[in-house]
Design an enzyme around this catalytic site. Structure first.
Site, PDB file in Angstrom:
ATOM      1  N   CYS A 104      22.468  29.504  36.267  1.00 36.65           N
ATOM      2  CA  CYS A 104      22.083  29.762  35.082  1.00 36.65           C
ATOM      3  C   CYS A 104      22.182  29.266  34.358  1.00 36.65           C
ATOM      4  O   CYS A 104      21.697  29.580  33.146  1.00 36.65           O
ATOM      5  CB  CYS A 104      23.392  31.425  35.530  1.00 36.65           C
ATOM      6  N   GLN A 144      37.854  52.650  64.145  1.00 28.42           N
ATOM      7  CA  GLN A 144      36.872  52.105  64.272  1.00 28.42           C
ATOM      8  C   GLN A 144      37.039  54.267  64.421  1.00 28.42           C
ATOM      9  O   GLN A 144      37.288  54.770  64.217  1.00 28.42           O
ATOM     10  CB  GLN A 144      36.683  51.946  66.115  1.00 28.42           C
ATOM     11  N   CYS A 174      26.217  34.390  33.223  1.00 31.38           N
ATOM     12  CA  CYS A 174      26.844  34.180  34.222  1.00 31.38           C
ATOM     13  C   CYS A 174      26.784  32.518  34.212  1.00 31.38           C
ATOM     14  O   CYS A 174      26.103  32.177  33.333  1.00 31.38           O
ATOM     15  CB  CYS A 174      26.174  34.016  35.426  1.00 31.38           C
ATOM     16  N   CYS A 206      26.950  30.438  36.188  1.00 31.59           N
ATOM     17  CA  CYS A 206      27.055  28.830  37.434  1.00 31.59           C
ATOM     18  C   CYS A 206      26.281  28.278  37.043  1.00 31.59           C
ATOM     19  O   CYS A 206      25.457  28.237  36.105  1.00 31.59           O
ATOM     20  CB  CYS A 206      26.354  29.807  38.149  1.00 31.59           C
ATOM     21  N   HIS A 262      23.500  31.232  42.812  1.00 33.98           N
ATOM     22  CA  HIS A 262      23.888  31.565  42.291  1.00 33.98           C
ATOM     23  C   HIS A 262      25.060  33.051  42.410  1.00 33.98           C
ATOM     24  O   HIS A 262      25.797  33.423  42.219  1.00 33.98           O
ATOM     25  CB  HIS A 262      22.593  31.951  41.348  1.00 33.98           C
ATOM     26  N   ASP A 277      35.461  36.330  62.398  1.00 35.28           N
ATOM     27  CA  ASP A 277      36.042  38.080  63.120  1.00 35.28           C
ATOM     28  C   ASP A 277      36.492  38.054  65.129  1.00 35.28           C
ATOM     29  O   ASP A 277      36.779  36.902  65.229  1.00 35.28           O
ATOM     30  CB  ASP A 277      34.714  38.976  62.787  1.00 35.28           C
ATOM     31  N   SER A 278      36.542  39.302  65.531  1.00 33.75           N
ATOM     32  CA  SER A 278      36.902  38.358  66.777  1.00 33.75           C
ATOM     33  C   SER A 278      35.673  38.594  68.033  1.00 33.75           C
ATOM     34  O   SER A 278      35.887  37.979  69.358  1.00 33.75           O
ATOM     35  CB  SER A 278      37.500  40.112  67.662  1.00 33.75           C
ATOM     36  N   GLY A 279      34.300  38.646  67.518  1.00 37.44           N
ATOM     37  CA  GLY A 279      33.455  38.414  68.375  1.00 37.44           C
ATOM     38  C   GLY A 279      32.604  39.325  68.399  1.00 37.44           C
ATOM     39  O   GLY A 279      31.618  39.581  69.493  1.00 37.44           O
ATOM     40  N   ASP A 322      33.594  41.466  53.469  1.00 36.30           N
ATOM     41  CA  ASP A 322      33.044  40.520  53.596  1.00 36.30           C
ATOM     42  C   ASP A 322      31.744  40.482  53.922  1.00 36.30           C
ATOM     43  O   ASP A 322      31.319  41.714  54.293  1.00 36.30           O
ATOM     44  CB  ASP A 322      33.001  39.542  55.068  1.00 36.30           C
TER      45      ASP A 322
END
Lengths: 367, 367
Positions: free
Chosen positions: A305, A185, A300, A302, A331, A90-92, A262
Site C-alpha cells: 500500500c 468438539q 494501510c 504495508c 498486504h 495442529d495435530s494432523g 489461524d
C-alpha cells in the site's frame, strides 16, 4: 504461562500474554499459516519485521514430507523452517479428515492414504505427540476427531467420545518441549459441547482450542458455537479458535473471549486476487479498479500500500504476473496482523465497544 | 553524465558512475527485469534495501496494458510502478520481433498484432520515443530492428540500415526527460558491426547498447561479438549489453568493457527452481538436495540463504508451494546484485584479473 492483562468491560474480550519457548505471544493474536513450513508468498524476514510472534504449521503436511527424521536432523522445526519465533502445529487430525482418501477411524487412531503418493499412514494420539514433540514446537495440539458437516448426531457423539479419549492419551504421552492444548468438539450441538467440556477441562490442559468450527456451517451458527464454546473454557487459559476467519469474524470472536486464531484466508485469498481492507474485501481483477490509482487500503502501512495502486496491482493480476499474488498476500497478512494489534490496543484502552470491524460483505462491485 | 572511475589494467573493464534523473548508477551494473512494472517475485522495498539503483521495464508490455494514458495520469512510470530510483526501458522493438504475431516491418515502422488480444499496433521510432518520454524513464532506447538468428546476410544488412535510420529519427524526436541510448546491430558479422558503428557514433548518443546478441548464437559467438562491439563503442559512454546473461557471462563481458546488463535469468530460472551460486547453478528439485541442510550458497547473505537450507527449499519446490519460486527469485536477484558489486570492488582494487566467476556448467548432478 498465560496471563490475562486487560479485560473489555462490555464483552468477554481480553488481552493476554502467552509465554512460549521461542516467543512471548500477545493475544488476541492471528497466526499466519505455514502449511509446509512456509507462509505462502510472505518470507519470514517480513513476518519478523512486522512483529509476528507465532506461525502455524501443519503436522499432516510435514509428517510425510520432509518427514520427522530430517526435521530432527536439522535441529527441529524452527531450524528447518528458518523461523526463530513460536510455532504452533495442529495435530494432523483435521487434514486427515479433509484431505486423505480412504481413511478409517478406529479406537486406536486413524489410518489413511496420502493423496499425493498413496502411501499408508497410521496416526494415533501417541504418534501425533511424537511428531510434534520431535518438531520441537511451542504449542502442540492433541489429536482430535473433527466430524464432517453436516453429520448425524450419533457420528458427532462418537467424535466427541474419541476426541476425549485421545485427548487423555495425548496428554499422557506428550513429553514437551511445548505446551499441549486440548480441543473441544461437539459440532453445532450445544449439549454435546457442554458435555465434552467437563472431562476435557478435567485434563487440565494449559490451553484449549475450539474445533469443528467453520467446516461448512452458517455464519450465525459459527458465531453461536464460538460464543458458547469460549464461555465453557477456563478464563485463565488461552482459547484458540481453529481455522477462523475474516477480519470481522476475528473481531466478533475476540468479543466472545477468543485469544488465538489461524486462517488461510489472507494468503489463499491473496493468491486469488482478493484483498482485505478497512472498507471490506476487494476483488482486484474487477474492471472497476482498472484506473483506480489509490492503494488497496489508503490507511494501510504495508509495503504494498505504500507503493502500489489498485490499478497497478490489477494490471499485474489480469496479466498473471508472478508478483501479483505475492503482493496481495503480503498486504493481506500485514493487514491481519495490524488488525489484531488494533484490537489489542482497543481492549487495553477500554475502547473495544466502539471498534467497528470491516464490513462482512465484499464491496458492492467488488466481487 | 557518465564518468569512468577506475580501469582494470589487464582488460577493458572499468567502473563508472552514470548520473540519471532518479539515481546515480554505479557500473558495471545489473538491472533486474520488471517486464510489466514488477520484478517477478521481488518486491521493490527489497531492491531498495539491496542498493539496487535501476530496473528495466518493457515498453512493449506497458504500451498496451496499462497503456501510456494511465501511466501519465499516475504521474509517470516511477509513480505508477512505485519505484523511485532509475528506470531504463527498452524500445519495444525486440519484443515486437520475438512475441508479436503477423508483424510487418516497413521503412516507417513495425506493424503488429498483440498476441494477447489481437489488437493492431504500429510502432515507429517517433511512437517509441513518445511512449518512453511519457513514461518519464531515466534511460530510453532508440527503436531498432533485431534480426532473428540465424538470418541471411541481406536481412541483417537491411536491419542495420533500418536501425540506423530509426536511430536518427529517434534521436531527432526524443524530448527527454531521460538519456537516449543508440543500439548497435549487425548480427554475428564483424564487418556489419564495424560499418554500423561509424554512423551510429556520429549521432552522438549519451550511451550505446549492443543489440542482437544472445538470440540463439553459441556462447563463443556471443563473446566474440561482445568483445568486438564493445571495442567499437566510445570509451567515455556507458555500454549496455542487452539481455545477457549468466554470472560468468557478466564477468566475461565486463572484461570486454561492458557497463550495463539486464537479463531475465535470475527471475525466470528462479521460478523454475534454478539457483545461482558461487559454485555454479543448482537445480533445487534434484534428489541430491533432499537432505542437504546447507544454504543454496553458504557465502550468500540474502534473506533466503540466511534462513533456509536446500532441503527446505527442495521440499517446497517439489510440493509446488507458492513460496518456493519466490524464495529462489529473491536469492538469484540478490546474488546477481552482489556479484556485480564484487566485480566493481575487484576493478577498483585492481584485482579483477584474479576474480574467478562461477563455473558456467551446472553442478554435475544438478540438472
Amino acid at each position: 504461562m498465560f496471563e490475562v492483562l486487560a479485560r473489555d468491560p462490555a464483552s468477554a474480550a481480553r488481552t493476554g500474554r502467552l509465554a512460549t519457548n521461542h516467543a512471548e505471544i500477545e493475544t488476541p493474536c492471528f497466526m499466519p499459516v505455514g502449511t509446509r513450513g512456509a507462509v505462502k508468498g510472505v518470507a519470514f524476514d517480513r513476518l519478523e519485521a512486522w512483529d509476528c510472534r507465532v506461525v502455524l504449521a501443519n503436522t499432516y503436511h510435514l509428517m510425510a514430507r520432509p518427514g520427522l527424521a530430517l526435521i530432527e536432523r536439522a535441529g527441529g522445526l524452527h531450524a528447518f523452517m528458518g523461523w526463530p519465533r513460536a510455532i504452533l502445529t495442529d495435530s494432523g487430525g483435521f487434514q486427515v479428515m479433509s484431505l486423505a482418501s480412504r481413511r478409517r477411524i478406529t479406537e486406536e487412531g486413524v489410518e489413511f492414504r496420502a493423496p499425493e503418493d498413496g502411501t499408508k499412514h497410521f496416526l494415533t494420539p501417541e504418534r501425533a505427540m511424537e511428531l510434534q514433540s520431535g518438531f520441537g514446537v511451542d504449542v502442540a495440539m492433541a489429536l482430535d476427531v473433527c466430524p464432517p458437516f453436516p453429520a448425524e448426531r450419533p457420528q458427532i457423539e462418537e467424535s466427541c467420545r474419541l476426541t476425549l479419549a485421545w485427548a487423555e492419551r495425548s496428554k499422557k504421552t506428550y513429553p514437551g518441549p511445548g505446551l499441549l492444548f486440548g480441543i473441544l468438539q461437539g459440532g453445532t450441538h450445544e449439549d454435546l459441547r457442554r458435555r465434552s467440556a467437563g472431562p476435557l477441562l478435567d485434563l487440565d490442559f494449559p490451553g484449549y482450542a475450539i474445533g469443528g468450527v467453520a467446516v461448512g456451517e452458517t455464519k450465525s451458527a459459527i458465531r453461536e458455537i464460538t460464543e458458547l464454546s469460549a464461555a465453557l473454557l477456563p478464563e485463565d487459559r488461552p482459547r484458540y479458535l481453529m481455522g477462523v476467519g475474516t477480519p470481522a469474524d476475528l473481531l466478533a470472536s475476540v468479543r466472545c473471549g477468543v485469544d488465538l486464531f489461524d486462517c488461510v484466508l489472507p494468503t489463499r485469498n491473496g493468491r486469488m486476487g482478493h484483498a482485505y481492507t478497512a472498507h471490506g474485501e476487494i476483488a482486484i481483477k474487477h474492471e472497476r479498479f482498472k484506473e483506480d490509482l489509490v492503494p488497496l487500503d489508503p490507511a494501510c502501512a504495508c509495503p504494498v500500500c505504500r507503493r502500489h495502486s489498485r490499478a497497478y496491482l490489477r494490471n499485474l493480476f489480469v496479466l498473471k504476473d508472478f508478483s501479483a499474488p505475492m503482493l496481495l498476500s503480503l498486504h493481506n497478512v500485514f493487514f491481519y496482523l495490524a488488525w489484531m494489534r488494533r484490537i489489542r490496543e482497543a481492549i487495553a484502552a477500554g475502547a473495544l465497544a466502539s471498534l467497528a470491524g470491516p464490513p462482512e460483505e465484499k464491496l458492492p462491485d467488488g466481487a
